[in-house]
Design an enzyme around this catalytic site. Structure first.
Site, PDB file in Angstrom:
ATOM      1  N   ILE A 142      42.919  47.513  37.452  1.00 37.64           N
ATOM      2  CA  ILE A 142      41.458  47.071  38.157  1.00 37.64           C
ATOM      3  C   ILE A 142      41.524  45.760  37.867  1.00 37.64           C
ATOM      4  O   ILE A 142      42.618  45.460  37.104  1.00 37.64           O
ATOM      5  CB  ILE A 142      40.664  47.798  36.407  1.00 37.64           C
ATOM      6  CG1 ILE A 142      40.762  47.758  35.281  1.00 37.64           C
ATOM      7  CG2 ILE A 142      39.780  48.876  37.319  1.00 37.64           C
ATOM      8  CD1 ILE A 142      39.889  48.282  34.837  1.00 37.64           C
ATOM      9  N   ASP A 143      40.551  44.769  38.249  1.00 30.95           N
ATOM     10  CA  ASP A 143      40.977  43.307  37.870  1.00 30.95           C
ATOM     11  C   ASP A 143      41.278  43.292  36.424  1.00 30.95           C
ATOM     12  O   ASP A 143      40.169  43.600  35.476  1.00 30.95           O
ATOM     13  CB  ASP A 143      39.593  42.762  38.429  1.00 30.95           C
ATOM     14  CG  ASP A 143      39.515  43.613  40.438  1.00 30.95           C
ATOM     15  OD1 ASP A 143      40.801  43.252  40.471  1.00 30.95           O
ATOM     16  OD2 ASP A 143      38.537  42.813  39.826  1.00 30.95           O
ATOM     17  N   LYS A 144      41.287  41.814  35.715  1.00 27.47           N
ATOM     18  CA  LYS A 144      41.719  41.398  34.977  1.00 27.47           C
ATOM     19  C   LYS A 144      40.015  41.109  33.509  1.00 27.47           C
ATOM     20  O   LYS A 144      40.429  41.865  32.752  1.00 27.47           O
ATOM     21  CB  LYS A 144      42.486  39.938  35.088  1.00 27.47           C
ATOM     22  CG  LYS A 144      41.963  39.405  33.629  1.00 27.47           C
ATOM     23  CD  LYS A 144      42.342  37.167  33.577  1.00 27.47           C
ATOM     24  CE  LYS A 144      42.461  36.665  33.011  1.00 27.47           C
ATOM     25  NZ  LYS A 144      42.459  35.752  32.405  1.00 27.47           N
ATOM     26  N   ARG A 243      33.180  43.885  43.944  1.00 23.08           N
ATOM     27  CA  ARG A 243      33.000  43.263  43.954  1.00 23.08           C
ATOM     28  C   ARG A 243      32.801  42.772  45.638  1.00 23.08           C
ATOM     29  O   ARG A 243      31.727  42.062  46.772  1.00 23.08           O
ATOM     30  CB  ARG A 243      33.584  42.076  43.329  1.00 23.08           C
ATOM     31  CG  ARG A 243      33.886  42.130  42.821  1.00 23.08           C
ATOM     32  CD  ARG A 243      35.560  42.290  41.677  1.00 23.08           C
ATOM     33  NE  ARG A 243      35.346  40.814  41.892  1.00 23.08           N
ATOM     34  CZ  ARG A 243      36.702  39.603  41.187  1.00 23.08           C
ATOM     35  NH1 ARG A 243      37.497  40.320  40.748  1.00 23.08           N
ATOM     36  NH2 ARG A 243      36.147  38.043  41.303  1.00 23.08           N
TER      37      ARG A 243
END
Length: 309
Positions: A142-144, A243
């Site tokens: 998953i993204d930062k 997103r």
């Protein structure tokens, strides 16, 4: 001599007047602003064909930015004693609740402080080797700035079994996202292919060019007039999928400076997205397991503030 990764993209209206070092650090997942600034000193960044020597340069619509990132000569990932919130663990796998702001695996300019550094310390050599030295045990990411649940494979058998479930879309992955504006319907599905943005190679986009099918199901949990809290369930798992899909239907995530408005109306750092529910069949026992995680404190505080408005 090391090779270089070269990127080229064009600035759009939404990015205009942003400092170039900030824009690049936001767009290049996992890279720090300090690393980007070092690239200016090494003359690795150009604007409209000329070397850019100002980190403070404010980009203009239509600017063509080129960036060259050198590959590291050698890459040794070290175990680090970083606290981990472990939700579940056995001999085959563990489930962790990743905090917002932590990068999952080392990337250019960001080789320490990642989830991989932390799990290497916790697990020692008990991690799958399928994804190599940079991503030991990492089945998905998953993204930062996305918080929430991730599964880590301790051996190759577990890794292969979990990866197969991912490819068959049988893993349950539910996220909570705060998006802009009021979504009129109670639920819906975005079925739109995602690939690299043809106009900006540092971002993803809904596109027919070199893309893969991407499906996100969503339902409304709570309405706040100018904002909507939704549950988004992944059927596929493309880079930045939720997103990109929510921005595509004109409901970008609050805090998302890459796919949402440059001027954010709520002061948070990074997109308000939390991987809340994770469910899968255990690779050894065949038992279905499902885990739920609490929203981070900052997220709960934003929701409480919105409820009072």
């Amino acid at each position: 001599m090391s090779e270089e990764n070269k990127f080229e993209f064009f600035v759009d209206e939404n990015q205009q007047n942003t400092r170039i070092d900030l824009l690049l650090s936001l767009s290049l997942e996992g890279t720090s602003r300090s690393f980007i600034q070092k690239l200016f000193d090494k003359e690795k960044i150009s604007v409209n064909g000329s070397i850019c020597d100002s980190k403070k340069y404010k980009v203009k619509t239509g600017d063509r930015i080129e960036i060259s990132i050198p590959e590291p000569e050698t890459l040794e990932i070290e175990a680090e004693d970083i606290p981990l919130e472990i939700v579940y663990e056995d001999d085959d796998l563990l489930v962790v609740n990743k905090p917002k702001g932590m990068v999952v695996h080392p990337a250019v300019g960001n080789y320490t402080g990642t989830l991989v550094n932390a799990i290497m310390y916790h697990c020692g050599d008990r991690l799958s080797s399928i994804n190599g030295v940079i991503r030991p045990g990492i089945v998905h990411r998953i993204d930062k700035d996305t918080s929430g649940l991730l599964m880590i494979a301790k051996n190759d058998m577990a890794h292969e079994a979990l990866s197969k479930q991912l490819s068959e879309h049988s893993i349950t992955r539910k996220y909570m996202a705060l998006v802009y504006d009021n979504i009129k319907e109670e639920s819906g599905t975005v079925d739109a292919p995602i690939g690299r943005d043809p106009k900006n190679r540092l971002r993803q986009a809904v596109t027919d060019q070199n893309s893969k099918r991407a499906v996100t199901h969503y339902r409304v949990l709570e309405r706040f007039g100018k904002y909507t809290l939704i549950e988004a369930q992944l059927e596929t798992g493309r880079t930045h999928q939720i997103r990109v899909h929510m921005a595509h239907i004109k409901h970008p995530l609050v805090g998302d400076m890459v796919y949402g408005p440059r001027k954010q109306s709520i002061n948070v750092e990074g997109q308000m997205l939390h991987a809340k529910v994770l469910g899968f069949v255990h690779p050894r026992t065949g038992e279905y397991m499902e885990f739920d995680s609490q929203l981070p404190e900052y997220y709960q505080e934003v929701l409480q503030w919105l409820r009072k408005q």
